[in-house]
Motif scaffolding. Structure first.
Motif, PDB file in Angstrom:
ATOM      1  N   PHE A  58       0.827  -1.206   0.000  1.00 35.97           N
ATOM      2  CA  PHE A  58       0.000   0.000   0.000  1.00 35.97           C
ATOM      3  C   PHE A  58       0.865   1.262   0.000  1.00 35.97           C
ATOM      4  CE2 PHE A  58      -3.231  -2.957   1.403  1.00 35.97           C
ATOM      5  CZ  PHE A  58      -4.415  -2.414   0.945  1.00 35.97           C
ATOM      6  N   LYS A  59       2.097   1.130   0.554  1.00 35.67           N
ATOM      7  CA  LYS A  59       3.021   2.267   0.646  1.00 35.67           C
ATOM      8  C   LYS A  59       2.359   3.457   1.330  1.00 35.67           C
ATOM      9  CE  LYS A  59       5.581   0.779  -3.439  1.00 35.67           C
ATOM     10  NZ  LYS A  59       6.040   1.115  -4.807  1.00 35.67           N
ATOM     11  N   ASP A  60       1.709   3.177   2.446  1.00 32.71           N
ATOM     12  CA  ASP A  60       0.987   4.200   3.205  1.00 32.71           C
ATOM     13  C   ASP A  60       1.470   4.139   4.653  1.00 32.71           C
ATOM     14  OD1 ASP A  60      -0.942   5.696   4.683  1.00 32.71           O
ATOM     15  OD2 ASP A  60      -2.359   5.456   3.027  1.00 32.71           O
ATOM     16  N   PRO A  61       2.291   5.101   5.081  1.00 33.28           N
ATOM     17  CA  PRO A  61       2.833   5.080   6.449  1.00 33.28           C
ATOM     18  C   PRO A  61       1.745   5.092   7.525  1.00 33.28           C
ATOM     19  CG  PRO A  61       4.016   6.660   5.086  1.00 33.28           C
ATOM     20  CD  PRO A  61       2.820   6.227   4.298  1.00 33.28           C
ATOM     21  N   SER A  62       0.643   5.784   7.273  1.00 33.58           N
ATOM     22  CA  SER A  62      -0.433   5.828   8.269  1.00 33.58           C
ATOM     23  C   SER A  62      -1.021   4.442   8.491  1.00 33.58           C
ATOM     24  CB  SER A  62      -1.542   6.786   7.806  1.00 33.58           C
ATOM     25  OG  SER A  62      -1.087   8.118   7.837  1.00 33.58           O
ATOM     26  N   LEU A  63      -1.249   3.729   7.411  1.00 36.45           N
ATOM     27  CA  LEU A  63      -1.786   2.376   7.519  1.00 36.45           C
ATOM     28  C   LEU A  63      -0.797   1.468   8.238  1.00 36.45           C
ATOM     29  CD1 LEU A  63      -3.896   0.248   6.915  1.00 36.45           C
ATOM     30  CD2 LEU A  63      -2.901  -0.026   4.635  1.00 36.45           C
ATOM     31  N   ASP A  64       0.480   1.586   7.904  1.00 35.59           N
ATOM     32  CA  ASP A  64       1.499   0.782   8.582  1.00 35.59           C
ATOM     33  C   ASP A  64       1.506   1.053  10.085  1.00 35.59           C
ATOM     34  OD1 ASP A  64       2.194  -0.261   6.134  1.00 35.59           O
ATOM     35  OD2 ASP A  64       3.890   1.097   5.841  1.00 35.59           O
ATOM     36  N   GLY A  65       1.391   2.341  10.450  1.00 36.55           N
ATOM     37  CA  GLY A  65       1.385   2.698  11.866  1.00 36.55           C
ATOM     38  C   GLY A  65       0.173   2.147  12.595  1.00 36.55           C
ATOM     39  N   LEU A  66      -0.993   2.211  11.966  1.00 39.60           N
ATOM     40  CA  LEU A  66      -2.206   1.681  12.582  1.00 39.60           C
ATOM     41  C   LEU A  66      -2.124   0.169  12.755  1.00 39.60           C
ATOM     42  CD1 LEU A  66      -4.890   3.785  10.678  1.00 39.60           C
ATOM     43  CD2 LEU A  66      -4.318   3.966  13.104  1.00 39.60           C
ATOM     44  N   LEU A  67      -1.573  -0.513  11.755  1.00 43.16           N
ATOM     45  CA  LEU A  67      -1.434  -1.972  11.842  1.00 43.16           C
ATOM     46  C   LEU A  67      -0.478  -2.371  12.965  1.00 43.16           C
ATOM     47  CD1 LEU A  67      -1.279  -2.818   8.030  1.00 43.16           C
ATOM     48  CD2 LEU A  67      -3.139  -3.366   9.587  1.00 43.16           C
ATOM     49  N   SER A  68       0.630  -1.650  13.092  1.00 46.60           N
ATOM     50  CA  SER A  68       1.585  -1.949  14.170  1.00 46.60           C
ATOM     51  C   SER A  68       0.971  -1.678  15.535  1.00 46.60           C
ATOM     52  CB  SER A  68       2.846  -1.096  13.989  1.00 46.60           C
ATOM     53  OG  SER A  68       3.495  -1.390  12.769  1.00 46.60           O
ATOM     54  N   VAL A 168      -7.665  -8.914  12.791  1.00 47.85           N
ATOM     55  CA  VAL A 168      -7.527  -7.531  13.245  1.00 47.85           C
ATOM     56  C   VAL A 168      -6.886  -6.667  12.161  1.00 47.85           C
ATOM     57  CG1 VAL A 168      -6.306  -6.045  14.884  1.00 47.85           C
ATOM     58  CG2 VAL A 168      -7.518  -8.076  15.693  1.00 47.85           C
ATOM     59  N   ALA A 169      -5.841  -7.189  11.517  1.00 47.93           N
ATOM     60  CA  ALA A 169      -5.180  -6.428  10.449  1.00 47.93           C
ATOM     61  C   ALA A 169      -6.148  -6.136   9.314  1.00 47.93           C
ATOM     62  CB  ALA A 169      -3.965  -7.201   9.932  1.00 47.93           C
ATOM     63  N   ALA A 170      -6.937  -7.141   8.920  1.00 52.30           N
ATOM     64  CA  ALA A 170      -7.904  -6.937   7.840  1.00 52.30           C
ATOM     65  C   ALA A 170      -8.964  -5.921   8.233  1.00 52.30           C
ATOM     66  CB  ALA A 170      -8.557  -8.270   7.472  1.00 52.30           C
ATOM     67  N   GLU A 171      -9.387  -5.970   9.496  1.00 43.13           N
ATOM     68  CA  GLU A 171     -10.407  -5.028   9.953  1.00 43.13           C
ATOM     69  C   GLU A 171      -9.855  -3.608  10.011  1.00 43.13           C
ATOM     70  OE1 GLU A 171     -13.961  -4.998  13.355  1.00 43.13           O
ATOM     71  OE2 GLU A 171     -12.301  -6.438  13.460  1.00 43.13           O
ATOM     72  N   VAL A 172      -8.623  -3.452  10.478  1.00 46.24           N
ATOM     73  CA  VAL A 172      -8.000  -2.128  10.497  1.00 46.24           C
ATOM     74  C   VAL A 172      -7.855  -1.588   9.078  1.00 46.24           C
ATOM     75  CG1 VAL A 172      -5.859  -0.874  10.986  1.00 46.24           C
ATOM     76  CG2 VAL A 172      -6.788  -2.447  12.684  1.00 46.24           C
ATOM     77  N   GLY A 173      -7.371  -2.431   8.157  1.00 45.57           N
ATOM     78  CA  GLY A 173      -7.236  -2.008   6.772  1.00 45.57           C
ATOM     79  C   GLY A 173      -8.563  -1.615   6.160  1.00 45.57           C
ATOM     80  N   ILE A 446     -11.128  -1.965  -3.028  1.00 41.76           N
ATOM     81  CA  ILE A 446     -10.033  -2.201  -2.090  1.00 41.76           C
ATOM     82  C   ILE A 446     -10.515  -3.021  -0.898  1.00 41.76           C
ATOM     83  CG2 ILE A 446      -8.222  -1.114  -0.726  1.00 41.76           C
ATOM     84  CD1 ILE A 446      -8.047  -0.694  -3.752  1.00 41.76           C
ATOM     85  N   GLN A 447     -11.737  -2.774  -0.450  1.00 45.88           N
ATOM     86  CA  GLN A 447     -12.283  -3.581   0.642  1.00 45.88           C
ATOM     87  C   GLN A 447     -12.380  -5.051   0.232  1.00 45.88           C
ATOM     88  OE1 GLN A 447     -15.801  -0.810   1.475  1.00 45.88           O
ATOM     89  NE2 GLN A 447     -15.330  -1.546   3.536  1.00 45.88           N
ATOM     90  N   TYR A 448     -12.759  -5.300  -1.011  1.00 44.26           N
ATOM     91  CA  TYR A 448     -12.851  -6.685  -1.485  1.00 44.26           C
ATOM     92  C   TYR A 448     -11.466  -7.313  -1.610  1.00 44.26           C
ATOM     93  CZ  TYR A 448     -17.679  -5.441  -2.632  1.00 44.26           C
ATOM     94  OH  TYR A 448     -18.986  -5.031  -2.560  1.00 44.26           O
ATOM     95  N   GLY A 458      -3.881 -14.639   4.632  1.00 45.82           N
ATOM     96  CA  GLY A 458      -3.029 -13.541   5.072  1.00 45.82           C
ATOM     97  C   GLY A 458      -1.639 -13.496   4.496  1.00 45.82           C
ATOM     98  N   GLY A 459      -1.082 -14.634   4.115  1.00 43.90           N
ATOM     99  CA  GLY A 459       0.221 -14.616   3.472  1.00 43.90           C
ATOM    100  C   GLY A 459       1.386 -14.359   4.386  1.00 43.90           C
ATOM    101  N   TRP A 460       1.205 -14.561   5.702  1.00 41.50           N
ATOM    102  CA  TRP A 460       2.338 -14.357   6.608  1.00 41.50           C
ATOM    103  C   TRP A 460       3.362 -15.459   6.408  1.00 41.50           C
ATOM    104  CZ3 TRP A 460       2.450 -18.734   9.418  1.00 41.50           C
ATOM    105  CH2 TRP A 460       1.253 -19.419   9.575  1.00 41.50           C
TER     106      TRP A 460
END
Length: 475
Positions: A58-68, A168-173, A446-448, A458-460
């Motif tokens: 996504f290259k979105d620092p805000s999203l990365d911060g929320l996920l962390s 949780v990650a999917a819900e935050v995203g 994007i939600q889909y 999840g691909g972890w």
């Protein structure tokens, strides 16, 4: 001596008669038929990047911060970690039954009697210590099966932890995408309201000069009020989404708002997703399916433990104690010997426990089959929705662009007196509706994608999880 031997043989014969003839149903095999390929169309023909590090695409620092933040502070993830610790403690308890136990005790007392001469006893000190040892021999593997079941359930809790992190990650995203789309709609309503207020200003001057009817002025004011109401409602929706993100990330609203302010205003868009695996590969990756599979295996071990409980148990126990008193002197009593416990008559309790364990196994198998079917359906449904949304975006953009061009043309004609304000408002509403639809379809797409990411497991990667596990105290 002969009578003692005969009595022992009789006891074992009775035990064999009561336990050896017990009829127990065999466990049904756990089979779940999985298709060899997907029936739904793969987005982009199945060509794109890997699932691993997908959120980084996504290259979105805000999203990365929320996920962390959610990874560290979300209560569901913390609960999953606590469940792992609890399951491992249960496993340690079960394994402890395989080894001898040793308990110690110590006492020290001083006593005497200062009564009459006849009853008087000189004060004396008594000291004592004792060691008690016990060991139940696991003759038929009951304790071993219980430990095996506990180990499998501990493994299942680890899979549940992965599932909690993924969910949780999917819900935050998902909420983050909703938030960005919500702010875009807010800006759209705000720009529309500013334009309509300018229209009111122009119409008021024209009405004062007698060039425009009061009906046109009333229509302009009504349209502006409608847009103002829509803007207020949209702002409220955005605030509700912020509250949802705060709840998911641990409750620090100031931190969440700061992260949202730092992000990009557009709807985040990931790199494309590669889906070349068959359903069986996805099932091996999905943590919830692995957790269900672990429970099936644990229930099999439970059945084995319940069956082993039908047979005798042999334990060894012994004790030694030392007591010393200034009055009575010193003594060292000790004891050691085996103890055999033979189930004879229990009203059917043990056999009922076996039937209960078999029923638990059947339930676990049914849950596993249901989970497999749900997993495949989740992916198939997400594939269809992603593909449909991607196909709609181009048409929606074409409609939005052309409606905007149409409105611009009508607006110019209205300013020159060529069309009525009613025609202008109809063109404006069409352009606005098309713009809203385009934003909503891009949001939905994007939600889909996120729903598909979750459905695919999840691909972890194992290496990444090992580092996260060590941080959380999970080894």
């Amino acid at each position: 001596m002969r009578s003692i031997v005969f009595s022992s043989i009789s006891i074992f014969a009775t035990m064999a008669l009561l336990t050896g003839c017990t009829s127990l149903g065999e466990l049904k095999p756990s089979r779940s038929v999985v298709a060899t390929g997907w029936h739904a169309t793969l987005p982009h023909g199945g060509r794109s990047t890997d699932l691993l590090a997908w959120w980084a695409s996504f290259k979105d620092p805000s999203l990365d911060g929320l996920l962390s933040l959610a990874e560290r502070e979300n209560p569901s993830v913390q609960e999953a970690v606590a469940n792992i610790h609890k399951a491992r403690a249960t496993l340690d308890t079960a394994r402890a039954g395989l080894f001898p136990s040793l308990d110690g005790s110590a006492t020290a007392t001083r006593e005497g009697n200062k009564g009459d001469d006849v009853n008087r006893i000189t004060a004396g000190t008594s000291k004592g210590g004792a060691l008690d040892a016990a060991w139940e021999l696991d003759l038929f593997g009951k304790t071993k099966k219980e430990a095996q079941a506990s180990a499998l359930r501990a493994e299942g809790q680890i899979w549940s932890w992965h599932d909690a992190r993924l969910s949780v990650a999917a819900e935050v995203g998902d909420y983050y995408v909703q938030y960005r789309a919500c702010r875009q709609l807010e800006r759209l309503y705000r720009d529309e309201l500013a334009s309509q207020r300018e229209t009111i200003r122009v119409t008021e001057k024209s009405a004062q000069s007698g060039f425009t009817s009061t009906a046109d002025l009333a229509l302009a004011r009504a349209s502006a009020a409608t847009s103002s109401s829509s803007l207020t409602a949209q702002r409220g929706d955005c605030e509700i989404i912020v509250k949802s993100l705060v709840q998911l990330t641990g409750g620090d609203e100031l931190v969440v708002r700061k992260l949202l302010e730092q992000g990009k205003s557009r709807i985040p868009q990931p790199s494309a997703l590669r889906i070349t695996s068959v359903p069986a590969d996805v099932l091996r990756q999905r943590p919830d399916i692995n957790a269900l599979e672990a429970e099936v295996a644990a229930s099999i071990a439970d059945v084995g433990a319940a069956k082993a409980d039908l047979y005798p148990s042999l334990s060894l126990s012994g004790s030694i104690s030392i007591s010393q008193s200034t009055v009575t002197g010193r003594s060292v009593p000790w004891s050691f010997g085996p103890a055999l416990s033979i189930p004879l008559l229990d009203g059917g309790t043990r056999r009922a426990a076996v039937r209960s364990a078999v029923a638990d196994y059947d339930i676990a198998v049914a849950s596993y089959k249901s989970g497999v079917l749900t997993a495949v359906a989740d992916v198939e449904t997400a594939l269809i929705r992603v593909n449909t949304a991607l196909q709609r975006i181009n048409d929606a953009k074409t409609a939005a662009d052309n409606y905007q061009n149409y409105f611009s043309s009508v607006d110019q004609n209205w300013k020159s007196g060529g069309v009525s304000i009613l025609d202008r408002e109809e063109a404006r509403r069409s352009a606005q509706s098309a713009a809203i639809t385009l934003i909503e379809i891009r949001r939905d797409a994007i939600q889909y994608w996120i729903a598909l990411y979750k459905a695919l497991g999840g691909g972890w990667s194992a290496s990444d999880d090992a580092s996260i596990a060590s941080v959380n105290g999970i080894h």
